[in-house]
Design a protein around this motif. Structure first.
Motif, PDB file in Angstrom:
ATOM      1  N   GLY A 148       0.797  -1.217   0.000  1.00  0.00           N
ATOM      2  CA  GLY A 148       0.000   0.000   0.000  1.00  0.00           C
ATOM      3  C   GLY A 148       0.828   1.266   0.000  1.00  0.00           C
ATOM      4  O   GLY A 148       0.589   2.177  -0.796  1.00  0.00           O
TER       5      GLY A 148
ATOM      6  N   MET B  67      -1.851  -4.934  -0.959  1.00  0.00           N
ATOM      7  CA  MET B  67      -3.222  -4.534  -1.268  1.00  0.00           C
ATOM      8  C   MET B  67      -3.627  -4.954  -2.672  1.00  0.00           C
ATOM      9  O   MET B  67      -2.802  -5.016  -3.592  1.00  0.00           O
TER      10      MET B  67
ATOM     11  N   TRP C 192     -10.810  -1.076   3.186  1.00  0.00           N
ATOM     12  CA  TRP C 192     -10.620  -0.547   1.841  1.00  0.00           C
ATOM     13  C   TRP C 192     -10.430   0.960   1.880  1.00  0.00           C
ATOM     14  O   TRP C 192     -10.814   1.636   2.825  1.00  0.00           O
TER      15      TRP C 192
ATOM     16  N   ALA D 174      -8.340   0.387  -3.103  1.00  0.00           N
ATOM     17  CA  ALA D 174      -7.277  -0.453  -2.545  1.00  0.00           C
ATOM     18  C   ALA D 174      -7.843  -1.229  -1.365  1.00  0.00           C
ATOM     19  O   ALA D 174      -8.444  -0.644  -0.461  1.00  0.00           O
TER      20      ALA D 174
ATOM     21  N   GLU E 286      -7.175  -4.281   1.636  1.00  0.00           N
ATOM     22  CA  GLU E 286      -6.279  -5.152   2.398  1.00  0.00           C
ATOM     23  C   GLU E 286      -7.111  -6.173   3.152  1.00  0.00           C
ATOM     24  O   GLU E 286      -8.238  -5.897   3.560  1.00  0.00           O
TER      25      GLU E 286
END
Length: 208
Positions: free
Chosen positions: A57, A69, A113, A162, A164
């Protein structure tokens, strides 16, 4: 880049030497006109992601965490992914960004996110060159005196999502060494596909 060096050299010639003779003025104006059409210098180009990418990230955007990510382009309007996640996971607008639970083969996971903007950034020299050209045509000895700078930087936004993923066993389920990586990647690919294919969230029945 050599054209820009020529352009700035011509600009300084106009400023220092004042009004040039007619043939020289025509030559200078012609060269400046050519430069105007090649006057946008890219300072930063946002990533172009065809499908998705896995990246740390913080490497993608400094404000993100160090986790790996799942990142993809978001072509939709602002808050579209928020609404999608809120309805799909029945969150009732509570904790929509962090610790969102989901299961794969009865294994509990969580994801967080982020909506990320990375603008293209270009240096637009056209306004200054136009000002110089007009000043030269009018015989202005100091064409930059009344030039209002500050509008040369042009930004065009690009938005990304993005994501995770983590669980009670691993703090990052997208690392190469994670035993959950492949199953989590499949889930995220399906989630992305569902999001991009869905437009009316309020009338869609989601399956978690």
């Amino acid at each position: 880049m050599s054209l820009y060096i020529i352009g700035f050299s011509l600009a300084w010639f106009l400023i220092i030497n004042g009004k040039p003779k007619q043939p020289m003025r025509i030559t200078i104006l012609t060269l400046i006109a050519i430069l105007i059409f090649q006057s946008c210098v890219p300072l930063r180009i946002a990533p172009n992601i065809d499908d998705y990418k896995i990246s740390k990230g913080k490497r993608f955007k400094r404000s993100l965490s160090k986790r790996q990510m799942f990142i993809f382009d978001d072509p939709k309007e602002a808050e579209a992914f928020y609404n999608f996640v809120n309805i799909k996971f029945q969150l009732d607008h509570l904790a929509v960004y962090d610790d969102i639970p989901f299961k794969i083969d009865e294994q509990q996971y969580f994801f967080a996110w982020y909506e990320v903007e990375i603008p293209n950034k270009t240096l637009n020299l056209a306004p200054m060159l136009v000002h110089l050209a007009v000043g030269a045509a009018l015989g202005d000895n100091d064409p930059l005196e009344n030039y209002d700078s500050g509008n040369e930087i042009v930004r065009n936004g690009n938005w990304y999502i993005a994501i995770e993923v983590y669980n009670d066993l691993e703090s990052d389920c997208l690392t190469d060494s994670s035993v959950f990586r492949e199953s989590v990647l499949k889930y995220l690919r399906d989630l992305k596909k569902e999001y991009l294919a869905t437009y009316n969230y309020n009338e869609t029945v989601f399956k978690n």
